[in-house]
Structures are given as structure tokens and as C-alpha cells.
Design a protein around this motif. Structure first.
Motif, mmCIF file in Angstrom:
data_model
loop_
_atom_site.group_PDB
_atom_site.id
_atom_site.type_symbol
_atom_site.label_atom_id
_atom_site.label_comp_id
_atom_site.label_asym_id
_atom_site.label_seq_id
_atom_site.Cartn_x
_atom_site.Cartn_y
_atom_site.Cartn_z
ATOM 1 N N LYS A 126 -4.274 0.485 -3.721
ATOM 2 C CA LYS A 126 -4.164 2.237 -3.500
ATOM 3 C C LYS A 126 -5.496 2.329 -2.487
ATOM 4 C CE LYS A 126 -2.123 4.773 -7.378
ATOM 5 N NZ LYS A 126 -0.778 5.397 -6.573
ATOM 6 N N GLY B 184 0.533 -6.631 4.273
ATOM 7 C CA GLY B 184 0.669 -4.437 4.064
ATOM 8 C C GLY B 184 -0.144 -3.778 4.712
ATOM 9 N N SER C 274 -0.882 -1.255 8.061
ATOM 10 C CA SER C 274 -0.080 -1.604 9.064
ATOM 11 C C SER C 274 -0.948 -0.334 9.736
ATOM 12 C CB SER C 274 1.159 -1.218 9.173
ATOM 13 O OG SER C 274 1.313 0.455 8.165
ATOM 14 N N THR D 176 -1.518 6.993 1.085
ATOM 15 C CA THR D 176 -1.665 5.077 1.768
ATOM 16 C C THR D 176 -2.195 5.322 2.946
ATOM 17 O OG1 THR D 176 0.376 4.888 2.936
ATOM 18 C CG2 THR D 176 1.273 4.990 0.752
ATOM 19 N N ASP E 273 0.159 -0.424 1.799
ATOM 20 C CA ASP E 273 1.426 -0.543 1.509
ATOM 21 C C ASP E 273 0.597 -1.866 -0.035
ATOM 22 O OD1 ASP E 273 3.945 -1.436 0.097
ATOM 23 O OD2 ASP E 273 4.612 -2.273 1.956
ATOM 24 N N GLU E 274 0.516 -0.403 -1.073
ATOM 25 C CA GLU E 274 -0.074 -0.620 -2.376
ATOM 26 C C GLU E 274 1.413 -1.851 -2.627
ATOM 27 O OE1 GLU E 274 -0.140 2.277 -6.919
ATOM 28 O OE2 GLU E 274 0.706 2.590 -4.934
ATOM 29 N N GLU E 275 2.889 -2.074 -2.711
ATOM 30 C CA GLU E 275 3.576 -2.925 -3.418
ATOM 31 C C GLU E 275 3.132 -3.801 -2.734
ATOM 32 O OE1 GLU E 275 8.693 -3.584 -3.968
ATOM 33 O OE2 GLU E 275 7.794 -1.647 -3.250
ATOM 34 N N THR E 276 2.621 -4.638 -1.685
ATOM 35 C CA THR E 276 2.289 -5.731 -0.724
ATOM 36 C C THR E 276 1.197 -5.771 -1.148
ATOM 37 O OG1 THR E 276 4.101 -5.259 0.605
ATOM 38 C CG2 THR E 276 2.423 -6.954 1.128
ATOM 39 N N THR E 277 0.192 -4.938 -0.934
ATOM 40 C CA THR E 277 -1.900 -5.395 -1.292
ATOM 41 C C THR E 277 -2.052 -5.200 -2.812
ATOM 42 O OG1 THR E 277 -2.558 -2.814 -1.012
ATOM 43 C CG2 THR E 277 -2.243 -4.727 0.623
ATOM 44 N N ASN F 48 2.776 11.021 2.383
ATOM 45 C CA ASN F 48 3.314 9.392 2.332
ATOM 46 C C ASN F 48 1.752 8.848 2.741
ATOM 47 O OD1 ASN F 48 5.119 9.312 0.516
ATOM 48 N ND2 ASN F 48 6.988 9.020 1.696
ATOM 49 N N ILE G 81 -2.769 1.707 7.112
ATOM 50 C CA ILE G 81 -1.863 2.368 6.322
ATOM 51 C C ILE G 81 -1.779 1.289 4.629
ATOM 52 C CG2 ILE G 81 0.860 2.705 5.917
ATOM 53 C CD1 ILE G 81 -1.155 5.079 7.187
#
Length: 379
Positions: free
Chosen positions: A303, A274, A276, A348, A296-300, A344, A294
Motif C-alpha cells: 500500500k 506496479g 506508474s 494508491t 498497484d497493490e496487487e502487483t507490488t 483511487n 501510483i
């Protein structure tokens, strides 16, 4: 606030002390002295431009550059939205109007496609833009060839804001040298510093001569003070130039160190899901002034602000990526062309400590703290 590990801290390991002592001993501390000339010559030689003019800040350099491009009341100037406010504020100083354009996903800089859409839209509205402010964000070269093609197609000059890109290259040439005028910043947190300072570069000799004239209050070459036009107290002072010259002598080494720091972060994060990075393409060589990530909130499960606060508790300074200018309250009524890419990135992204003297142990600590926090969310 004092940080145990700052975001970007100046490193003085060259001739800074020797040169400043010589500047002080000369008695020339203001806008006259040998170190100003030496700094300008060294900078123009380094960037392979005809000449450079040393200015007291990057913002002053932008303001003066816009004056040199003839920008004035009622004009419109296209500016990248995903940048620091100094890229756009001088537009307003001059009574002109900024037009903001979103960035593209590869370099995070102004999108050539959206740029052309914006130009066509403004022309259709009866207002052809007077200039384009092109930014190299965090030292990453923009898609210069594509942007130049658009600018040349509509005969609009480019003001290249390379404030963050001293030492960055595109196709082997220095960023800041592709536009009609380029500017640099040597603020205290930049890859090289003069304490506070900037520069204007151009391959147009007349522009450089005019910049030098206006930056010293537009004083005529007479044995008394006479002024035929309004000038500015924008010239870099000799003491700052002494520091700047010593730093400029170390630029290649400092770029190598920042690039190594960026590479180490990539290696340390390689097994962390998560996370990048901002990547360079085959035409570019970024100075990696700041390493940015960056999240990735969904993966990590995290926020960016949670990571910021986590590191802050440990005395480690980080910073959000630039809040897009079209989202700034002061620019709420300014036209914006694009989507939500810049927004975005702001929501992020995070800038990590990137000082040239950052140690491997410090980088390892930063990554381990983030990795540990990510693992907590999946227990």
C-alpha cells in the motif's frame, strides 16, 4: 520535522541575496517598492499576459479572483475535487456553495464530460454555476481545450488555479492564462518561491486594475485615506517580491531540472513492476513540480502508506496525493459528480521528493528502497 531528503525544498542560486539586501536598504519592506513593480512586470512578460498583480498568497489570490468574478452568497461554483482545499475554501468565504467534480484518467484534472453533466444538472435544478475552478494538478495541464468548450457553451467563466503550475505550458502558452482570471502560488514548497506569495493574471485590464485596487485595502487615490468599498490587505510585500523576482529569473532552468528529475525517476522505476506515473500529452508541458507515482497493490504487494512509512524511517519525506474534497468531513454535504477515480488516486498514489537540487544518488536510493521492499513481498 526535519527531513534528510525533503519533498520540495526551495533552492536559492540566483540574485536572492542581492535583491533582498537592496530591498532592505531601500527601507521599503511593506506593500510599496520597486521590486513589486519589477516582479509584476517580469511575471506578465513571462506569461504573456497584459498585467499581473502580486498577492501575499495563492489562497488570497483565489479569494480575490472570486470576488472579481462577482461570486457571492447563494452562488454555486464548480470545483475540481482532486485538489488542495485552498481551491474551494474561498468559495465558502464568500457564502457561496462548491460543487465538486471528479477527474479524468489522462491528466488527473477535472473531467470535461462530468463537468458538462454537472452543469446541466445544476441548471435543471435552477442554479446555473457562477464559475468553474480549473486546477492543474501537480503542474500537469488539464484538458484545457475541452474544458473551455464546455465553459463557453454555457457562458460560465473559468478561474484557472495554476498554483502548482508556474512554468507549465499548454499548446505553447502559459498555464494560468486561458481562463478569465488565473492565479499562481509562490509558497515555500513551490517550483519558485517568494517565501509566501501569489499572483493574479488576466488579459482583462479592468480586472487587473480592480485586483490591484482591492488588494491594497481599496484606498482611493487621494492625499488622505478614503475607501468607497471593502478592500483587503492582500498585496505582496517588497521583500517577498525581491525573492520572487530572483526566483522568476531562474524559472526556465528550474522547470528543466524538475523535468529531468521526473525523467530519471521513470528510468529508475522502468524495471519495477506496479509503479506508474502521471503522464503529459502532446499538447502539454508540465513543470513536474512534484513527481507522483501510483502503486498497484496487487502487483507490488504494498500500500502507499507502507512505502511512505518506509521512506520516513530513512528521513525521506513523501506525501499522499490530495485527499478529494468531496471526502473531506468539512464538505460532507456538498454535491459531488463523478465516480471513484480521485478516491483511487488518493488511496494508491504518493508524491516523491522533487526538489530542484535533488541528486541522482538520492533518487537512486529512494527507488532502491522501494524496489527492495517490493521484492520482500515475493520471497
Amino acid at each position: 520535522m526535519s527531513y534528510r531528503i525533503p519533498l520540495s525544498f526551495p533552492v536559492f542560486e540566483g540574485n536572492e541575496k542581492t535583491y533582498t539586501e537592496k530591498a532592505i536598504a531601500s527601507g521599503n519592506l511593506a506593500t510599496y517598492g520597486a521590486f513589486i513593480n519589477k516582479f509584476e512586470h517580469k511575471l506578465s512578460k513571462k506569461t504573456k499576459t497584459h498585467q499581473a498583480v502580486a498577492i501575499n498568497s495563492g489562497t488570497s489570490a483565489l479569494h480575490l479572483a472570486m470576488i472579481l468574478l462577482g461570486i457571492g452568497p447563494g452562488d454555486e461554483v464548480i470545483c475540481q475535487s482532486f485538489t488542495f482545499c485552498a481551491s474551494a475554501n474561498p468559495i465558502v468565504y464568500l457564502g457561496a456553495k462548491p460543487i465538486f467534480v471528479d477527474s479524468e484518467t489522462d491528466t488527473w484534472n477535472i473531467s470535461p464530460e462530468i463537468l458538462e453533466d454537472a452543469i446541466l444538472s445544476r441548471i435543471a435544478a435552477g442554479k446555473k454555476p457562477k464559475a468553474i475552478v480549473l486546477v492543474h494538478l501537480f503542474g500537469m495541464p488539464a484538458k484545457i481545450n475541452e474544458i473551455l468548450n464546455v465553459a463557453n457553451k454555457y457562458h460560465i467563466p473559468i478561474l484557472e488555479d495554476a498554483a502548482e503550475a508556474v512554468g507549465s505550458q499548454y499548446q505553447g502558452n502559459a498555464c494560468g492564462t486561458f481562463g478569465t482570471i488565473g492565479i499562481y502560488s509562490f509558497n515555500g514548497n513551490k517550483i519558485i518561491t517568494s517565501g509566501g506569495g501569489g499572483a493574479i493574471v488576466s488579459n482583462n485590464t479592468k480586472i487587473i486594475q480592480k485586483a490591484a485596487h482591492l488588494s491594497t485595502q481599496a484606498r482611493e487615490d487621494l492625499p488622505y485615506y478614503q475607501h468607497l468599498e471593502i478592500g483587503f490587505n492582500y498585496k505582496m510585500n517588497n521583500l517577498a517580491a525581491a525573492i520572487g523576482l530572483a526566483q522568476l529569473e531562474q524559472l526556465d532552468d528550474l522547470v528543466s531540472k524538475r523535468r529531468k528529475i521526473n525523467n530519471i525517476y521513470r528510468e529508475l522505476f522502468s524495471k519495477v513492476p506496479g509503479i506508474s506515473f502521471q503522464d503529459e500529452d502532446k499538447l502539454s508541458r508540465s513543470n513536474y513540480w512534484l513527481t507522483t507515482i501510483i502503486i498497484d497493490e496487487e502487483t507490488t504487494g504494498l500500500k502507499n502508506d507502507r512505502i511512505r512509512l518506509l521512506l520516513l524511517e530513512k528521513g525521506i519525506e513523501t506525501r499522499f496525493l490530495w485527499k478529494p474534497l468531496h471526502l473531506q468531513p468539512i464538505f460532507k454535504d456538498v454535491p459531488f459528480y463523478g465516480g471513484d477515480f480521485a478516491q483511487n488516486m488518493f488511496e494508491t498514489g504518493l508524491c516523491l521528493p522533487s526538489s530542484s537540487n535533488l541528486t541522482f544518488d538520492q533518487q537512486e536510493e529512494i527507488v532502491e528502497l522501494i524496489e527492495r521492499e517490493i521484492s520482500k513481498t515475493y520471497r
